[in-house]
Design an enzyme around this catalytic site. Structure first.
Site, short mmCIF file in Angstrom:
data_model
loop_
_atom_site.label_atom_id
_atom_site.label_comp_id
_atom_site.label_asym_id
_atom_site.label_seq_id
_atom_site.Cartn_x
_atom_site.Cartn_y
_atom_site.Cartn_z
N ARG A 136 0.86 -1.20 0.00
CA ARG A 136 0.00 0.00 0.00
C ARG A 136 0.88 1.23 0.00
O ARG A 136 1.71 1.41 0.89
CB ARG A 136 -0.93 0.03 1.22
N GLU A 155 4.46 7.20 2.70
CA GLU A 155 5.30 6.01 2.91
C GLU A 155 4.82 4.89 2.01
O GLU A 155 3.73 4.96 1.44
CB GLU A 155 5.25 5.54 4.38
N ASN A 157 4.15 0.76 2.21
CA ASN A 157 4.06 -0.38 3.14
C ASN A 157 4.24 -1.70 2.42
O ASN A 157 3.58 -1.95 1.40
CB ASN A 157 2.68 -0.37 3.82
N SER A 162 -2.92 -2.75 5.98
CA SER A 162 -4.25 -3.10 6.45
C SER A 162 -5.34 -2.20 5.87
O SER A 162 -5.08 -1.28 5.10
CB SER A 162 -4.28 -3.08 7.97
N LYS A 340 11.70 2.85 6.09
CA LYS A 340 11.66 4.29 5.75
C LYS A 340 13.02 4.75 5.20
O LYS A 340 13.09 5.67 4.40
CB LYS A 340 11.28 5.10 6.98
N LYS A 409 11.29 10.16 11.56
CA LYS A 409 10.75 8.78 11.58
C LYS A 409 11.83 7.74 11.85
O LYS A 409 12.87 7.75 11.20
CB LYS A 409 10.12 8.45 10.22
N GLU A 413 6.86 0.46 11.96
CA GLU A 413 5.57 0.45 11.27
C GLU A 413 4.44 0.44 12.30
O GLU A 413 4.65 0.09 13.45
CB GLU A 413 5.45 -0.83 10.42
N GLY A 414 3.27 0.80 11.82
CA GLY A 414 2.07 0.59 12.64
C GLY A 414 1.54 1.83 13.32
O GLY A 414 0.57 1.77 14.07
N ARG A 495 -8.04 7.51 4.50
CA ARG A 495 -8.08 7.67 5.97
C ARG A 495 -8.07 9.15 6.28
O ARG A 495 -7.32 9.92 5.66
CB ARG A 495 -6.84 7.05 6.61
P1 ADP Z 1 3.67 4.24 9.86
O1 ADP Z 1 4.46 3.23 9.09
O2 ADP Z 1 3.84 4.11 11.32
O3 ADP Z 1 2.22 4.29 9.43
P2 ADP Z 1 3.92 6.82 8.52
O4 ADP Z 1 5.12 7.26 7.79
O5 ADP Z 1 2.74 6.46 7.69
O6 ADP Z 1 4.33 5.65 9.50
O7 ADP Z 1 3.51 7.96 9.53
C1 ADP Z 1 2.34 7.88 10.34
C2 ADP Z 1 1.42 9.06 10.09
O8 ADP Z 1 2.13 10.28 10.29
C3 ADP Z 1 0.86 9.17 8.68
O9 ADP Z 1 -0.29 8.37 8.52
C4 ADP Z 1 0.57 10.64 8.56
O10 ADP Z 1 -0.67 10.96 9.19
C5 ADP Z 1 1.69 11.27 9.38
N1 ADP Z 1 2.81 11.63 8.49
C6 ADP Z 1 3.88 10.88 8.20
N2 ADP Z 1 4.71 11.50 7.33
C7 ADP Z 1 4.14 12.68 7.06
C8 ADP Z 1 4.50 13.79 6.22
N3 ADP Z 1 5.63 13.80 5.53
N4 ADP Z 1 3.66 14.86 6.19
C9 ADP Z 1 2.52 14.87 6.92
N5 ADP Z 1 2.14 13.87 7.72
C10 ADP Z 1 2.92 12.77 7.79
MG MG Z 2 3.78 2.00 7.49
MG MG Z 3 1.49 4.87 7.60
#
Ligand code: ADP
Ligand code: MG
Ligand code: MG
Length: 519
Positions: A136, A155, A157, A162, A340, A409, A413-414, A495
């Site tokens: 995803r 990101e 996945n 999920s 990441k 970051k 994950e999660g 989402r």
């Molecule tokens: P995870 O793998 O834990 O889901 P993410 O990289 O998706 O990690 O980060 C979790 C959440 O943080 C994202 O769903 C988003 O809401 C927010 N986020 C992450 N990166 C960004 C970004 N560059 N700009 C804005 N919001 C972000």
């Molecule tokens: Mg993720």
């Molecule tokens: Mg995410």
């Protein structure tokens, strides 16, 4: 007839108390009847109030599908197959992944343990070259002044992606409301059904698993044991119905495919490896120990974070799956491709004169345009290592002003693992500097403002929201020959979270399920 209202100033419409109540009761019932549900969180129903674990409750959803630029939706869908191929190619490139994890494993025990599992199996020799990815790719809309909106990737996945099951149901629900409820408001809200696209995420993901199952079945023919698919899950999973939708879709075939759920912690007690050169994975049915299945596909909905590995046995369990002949979704290498740090390396040009690292992975006849299209979805991501780009980024990260444009970051994950904006400098300073290199620094994407109302635990939350689009992709490939047997785009997830929240995970309790209303 009252005028229809879809103009953005009036969207979503202000509802009378009666309309809001009617919509609420419609959504509550529709959700339960169609499995747009989760196991209730502790905060809603304490464990002692549901000792048999029989209760389900509505998943958080928006009352209306959120407006989303059509060009961005099309862009995200149309690039998914290129992303599938890219990550399949990264997963095949052990040297590349080795260089990346090398730095991190010095300070990140979890990534180090995953790498060890891969090395052990490599030494013994993998007996299964086919790999399954249920991916995803997540995006937010970016709109610069005076130019068309575009998507920027949050990101990618590669493990336990999920919400495909709940997402298809959410689109169905918003289409249902569009036909049956919104037009009945005092000031009717009329949305063209064609602006709420069909979402085949459940079927799409199931097709990926079935493609891998079929590839295994063909190669194992005639099988000596019945074949099955095994979902590796977390104990006490609240998001179980999302997984069930997928499971039922796999079973809903003219010749049904058996699917079993196995908690990560029970892998060693209910599976074994056949004493053959192929090392088939055998699943011993707990309810009937003499019933044994050969596992064709292992689908991980657990195992993506350290909390699933509390002891040495759980690492043995991961090793047992990895060294088996089953097709893994994902293998360790594919899981690591989703780090990441990999995303950062893809997005950080080593210098303006050197060609993009993407040339290493995208080698088809139309590579130049494909690379350009992929790169358009990247936003700035910096390393925090001791390279010159890393040293520059460290300055940005610890500066009280510039840090406000970034998210930090780790390789996790999660949801719930990131550090945002002004919290970055004190967080970094609390860590030994030798650990900084296991983090990446990413520019915050700020999508244009959108309004909606989220229904969570029976309560309405109205206001500014931020939407994150995920596009699913399924891919089956051969690690050795690099042949891609199956590559499909597989529906989407929207989402939505309140714009005061940094994190958007639905399961983590921050976000809600949504659908796109294309504008
Ligand atoms: P995870 O793998 O834990 O889901 P993410 O990289 O998706 O990690 O980060 C979790 C959440 O943080 C994202 O769903 C988003 O809401 C927010 N986020 C992450 N990166 C960004 C970004 N560059 N700009 C804005 N919001 C972000
Ligand atoms: Mg993720
Ligand atoms: Mg995410």
């Amino acid at each position: 007839m009252a005028p229809s209202r879809v103009s953005e100033e009036l969207y979503p419409p202000t509802l009378s108390t009666g309309e809001a109540e009617h919509l609420l009761s419609t959504i509550k019932d529709w959700s339960v009847v169609h499995g747009l549900t989760v196991r209730p969180p502790q905060s809603v129903v304490p464990a002692e109030a549901d000792p048999q674990g029989i209760l389900a409750t509505t998943a958080p959803v928006t009352l209306f599908p959120s407006p989303f630029p059509r060009v961005c939706f099309e862009q995200a869908k149309s690039i998914q197959k290129a992303y599938n191929s890219l990550y399949a190619a990264i997963s095949q490139d052990e040297e590349f992944l080795k260089d990346i994890v090398q730095e991190i494993i010095e300070v990140d025990e979890f990534i180090a343990e995953l790498w060890q599992v891969h090395l052990k199996v490599k030494e013994e020799g993998y007996t299964q070259n086919l790999s399954l990815g249920l991916f995803r790719s997540d995006y937010m809309v970016h709109q610069a002044v005076g130019v068309a909106p575009t998507i920027k990737q949050v990101e990618f996945n590669t493990i336990a992606s999920s919400f495909g099951g709940l997402s298809a149901q959410t689109s169905k629900m918003h289409r249902y409301l569009t036909e049956n409820n919104y037009p009945q408001f005092e000031k009717p809200l009329r949305i063209e059904a064609s602006n709420i696209p069909e979402n085949n995420s459940t079927r799409g993901l199931a097709s990926g698993i079935l493609a891998a199952f079929e590839a295994y079945r063909t190669s194992a023919y005639p099988p000596s044991l019945p074949l099955c698919v095994l979902f590796i899950v977390q104990d006490g999973e609240k998001n179980i119905f999302d997984q069930r939708h997928l499971e039922y879709a796999i079973q809903d075939q003219s010749s049904p495919v058996p699917v079993f759920r196995l908690p990560f912690a029970s892998i060693l007690s209910h599976t074994s490896i056949a004493d053959t050169p192929k090392r088939q994975l055998l699943y011993h049915l707990p309810s009937s120990p003499n019933s044994i299945f050969e596992v064709a596909v292992v689908y991980f909905r657990a195992g993506y974070g350290p909390s699933d590995y509390p002891d040495a046995d759980t690492w043995k369990a991961r090793l047992q799956i990895e060294r088996s002949h089953a097709i893994k979704c994902p293998t360790i290498l594919t899981q690591l491709a989703g780090a990441k740090k990999v995303q950062q390396v893809l997005a950080t040009p080593t210098s303006t004169s050197t060609p993009s690292i993407l040339h290493r992975f995208v080698k088809n006849a139309w590579a130049a345009t494909e690379i350009e299209r992929l790169e358009k979805t990247f936003t700035n991501i910096f390393p925090l290592d001791e390279s010159s780009a890393g040293l520059e980024a460290r300055k940005l990260a610890v500066d009280e002003e510039s840090c406000k444009g970034y998210v930090l970051k780790p390789q996790r994950e999660g949801g719930g693992n990131n550090t945002y904006r002004s919290a970055i400098p004190p967080f970094l300073k609390s860590l030994p500097e030798t650990h900084w290199k296991s983090y990446i620094l990413m520019e915050i994407i700020t999508p244009p403002p959108v309004h909606n109302t989220i229904l969570r635990a029976g309560v309405l939350e109205q206001g500014g929201v931020i939407c994150e689009l995920g596009v699913y992709g399924t891919c089956v490939w051969n690690q050795e020959t690099k042949e891609v047997l199956h590559n499909e785009e597989a529906g989407y997830l929207l989402r939505t979270k309140g714009n005061k929240s940094e994190e958007g995970g639905v399961a983590a309790g921050f976000g809600s399920m949504d659908s796109v209303r294309l504008v």
